[in-house]
Design an enzyme around this catalytic site. Sequence first.
Site, short mmCIF file in Angstrom:
data_model
loop_
_atom_site.label_atom_id
_atom_site.label_comp_id
_atom_site.label_asym_id
_atom_site.label_seq_id
_atom_site.Cartn_x
_atom_site.Cartn_y
_atom_site.Cartn_z
CE LYS A 177 -1.83 2.84 2.79
NZ LYS A 177 -1.65 4.02 1.94
CD GLU A 252 13.18 0.02 6.98
OE1 GLU A 252 12.93 0.73 6.00
OE2 GLU A 252 13.95 -0.95 6.93
CB CYS A 286 13.71 8.65 7.34
SG CYS A 286 14.56 7.52 6.23
CD GLU A 382 10.94 12.51 10.75
OE1 GLU A 382 9.80 12.09 11.04
OE2 GLU A 382 11.74 11.88 10.04
P1 NAD Z 1 2.85 8.28 7.59
O1 NAD Z 1 3.13 7.52 8.84
O2 NAD Z 1 1.87 9.38 7.62
O3 NAD Z 1 2.33 7.28 6.44
C1 NAD Z 1 3.10 6.19 6.00
C2 NAD Z 1 2.17 5.16 5.39
O4 NAD Z 1 1.32 4.64 6.41
C3 NAD Z 1 1.23 5.71 4.31
O5 NAD Z 1 1.10 4.76 3.29
C4 NAD Z 1 -0.08 5.87 5.06
O6 NAD Z 1 -1.22 5.81 4.24
C5 NAD Z 1 -0.03 4.67 6.00
N1 NAD Z 1 -0.87 4.75 7.19
C6 NAD Z 1 -1.28 5.86 7.85
N2 NAD Z 1 -2.03 5.52 8.92
C7 NAD Z 1 -2.09 4.16 8.94
C8 NAD Z 1 -2.69 3.21 9.80
N3 NAD Z 1 -3.40 3.56 10.87
N4 NAD Z 1 -2.54 1.90 9.52
C9 NAD Z 1 -1.81 1.49 8.47
N5 NAD Z 1 -1.22 2.36 7.60
C10 NAD Z 1 -1.34 3.68 7.84
O7 NAD Z 1 4.27 8.76 7.05
P2 NAD Z 1 4.57 9.67 5.78
O8 NAD Z 1 4.20 11.07 6.09
O9 NAD Z 1 4.02 9.02 4.56
O10 NAD Z 1 6.15 9.53 5.68
C11 NAD Z 1 7.02 10.33 6.38
C12 NAD Z 1 7.59 9.59 7.58
O11 NAD Z 1 8.22 8.39 7.14
C13 NAD Z 1 8.68 10.39 8.28
O12 NAD Z 1 8.51 10.27 9.67
C14 NAD Z 1 9.95 9.69 7.85
O13 NAD Z 1 11.04 9.84 8.72
C15 NAD Z 1 9.50 8.28 7.75
N6 NAD Z 1 10.42 7.51 6.90
C16 NAD Z 1 11.24 6.60 7.50
C17 NAD Z 1 12.14 5.89 6.73
C18 NAD Z 1 13.06 4.87 7.35
O14 NAD Z 1 13.67 4.10 6.60
N7 NAD Z 1 13.22 4.84 8.66
C19 NAD Z 1 12.20 6.11 5.34
C20 NAD Z 1 11.34 7.05 4.77
C21 NAD Z 1 10.45 7.74 5.58
#
Ligand code: NAD
Length: 480
Positions: A177, A252, A286, A382
């Site tokens: 997803k 992650e 990230c 962050e």
């Molecule tokens: P987010 O947590 O808002 O969303 C990530 C994904 O989770 C999306 O596909 C979203 O639709 C889904 N999601 C949201 N709520 C959910 C739920 N209740 N159940 C299941 N899925 C759900 O994050 P974002 O804004 O898309 O991404 C940015 C974040 O990702 C930042 O915090 C960044 O640091 C982190 N990130 C981490 C890494 C890593 O490797 N550690 C890499 C890239 C991004």
Amino acid sequence: MSERQFFGHVIDGEEVPSTDGATFEVWNPWTREVWAEAAEGSAADADRAVASARRAFDEGPWPRMARAERAAAMRRLADLMEERADDLAWLDTTNMAKPFAQAQHDVARSVWNFRFFADHQRDHTGEVYPMDSGHHTYSEYGPAGVVAAISPWNFPLMMATWKVAPAIAWGNTCIIKPSEDTPASVTLLGRLAAEAGLPPGVLNVLNGHGSPAGSSLTADDRVDRVTFTGSSATGRAVMASASSHLAPVSLELGGKGANIVFEDADLDNAVHWAVEAIFRNSGQICLAGSRLFVASGIYDEFMDRFVAAAEALTIGDPFDPATKFSSLASRKHFDKVSSYVDSVPLDGGKVLTGGVDDEGRWLVRPTIVTDLPVTAPAYCEEIFGPVCVVNRFEDEGEVVALANDTRFGLNAMLFTENLSRAHRVASQLRAGTVWVNCFFIRDLRTPFGGVGDSGVGREGGNFSREFFTEPKAVVMQIRR
Ligand code: NAD
């Protein structure tokens, strides 16, 4: 105006709309226009996708296939991705304003994810444990089952393939997803998987929002593994949901990377990487080096060069080859990053350069901040944007304590020409990855993940194997 593109779900090898026909708009953050629509996944669509993956796992050829055959199928997909590399990069750039050359680089890394994990599983070895009792035990790594993978918008294709590739390489079937902000390139990946001849149900794409699409996947007890990349807050919800049916999770999550520049650093190199670490992808990484610590003795010289390099970045249309820096990925994210920038003077900080764009674009210029107290939200939370907070330090002990003073622990960088100091400090930093005199270099065999609020578990090479398989011990008697 040209007709809007449509991105459906890819379930059982077919691209389909949502059961109830619902869609959502897909934006181009540089032009601030809607350019596409995507299927809005409901609980019923998640159910269809999981049923497809389950069937493909329980009855289909994929988990039973010879390892070399599975690797060959993944390599066919990688070849198709390479043929369509510019289309994939075009989708990511249109969808989130990533400069096109950077999107092309991400596609190359995505292709490599498939090739690497295909070969890694094909060539893997297990372990043998000779036993004094006249037996020996050997290990076997069988597929875990159905994998739900949930990815963010900052590296739309790359983050998705980093999960999907090891999952299917080890004989699992999956549902990916993508983020609701960036459905495009992952949907094309699903189309290409069908074209490459992956059996139906091995790689399903479910589009839609976190809830209900994502949350329906994590709560489904037919799902055997949940791999998630996204924010720490969502990671908590994902882990709680998966725990209802005891599915192991790999998380992650966010970061607030420390970047330490010692007095003896090669300054040209340190400035180059300091800029890359916080302004590449408009800081939406990230692993961003968002907390910069500079030794007092070189502070003035380093800062002059760092500010000049930040101001020299060409800002503009992400498709213009000269562009190094563009808009943030969405209106919502622009509002979030802007509010952090606005908070800086209120919390006593100084904006040395950058700030929120005043031309109405969803853009925050490369921003460098000093004098913030360590308790200020812009210092310790962050931001996930192009905002670097800078501190000076006097000695090694002080800077290690400052760098470790965070809930996150994804990565850190340090710049020094002193070999012993590099090893000493690297081992004291509480982080999943430490880069010395470089940044963003990855070998897919190595562990990747974070400490504390930055995640749970590691992926990469054998670490991915541990997560995506069920290791088995087979104990043999040896007759004497
Ligand atoms: P987010 O947590 O808002 O969303 C990530 C994904 O989770 C999306 O596909 C979203 O639709 C889904 N999601 C949201 N709520 C959910 C739920 N209740 N159940 C299941 N899925 C759900 O994050 P974002 O804004 O898309 O991404 C940015 C974040 O990702 C930042 O915090 C960044 O640091 C982190 N990130 C981490 C890494 C890593 O490797 N550690 C890499 C890239 C991004």
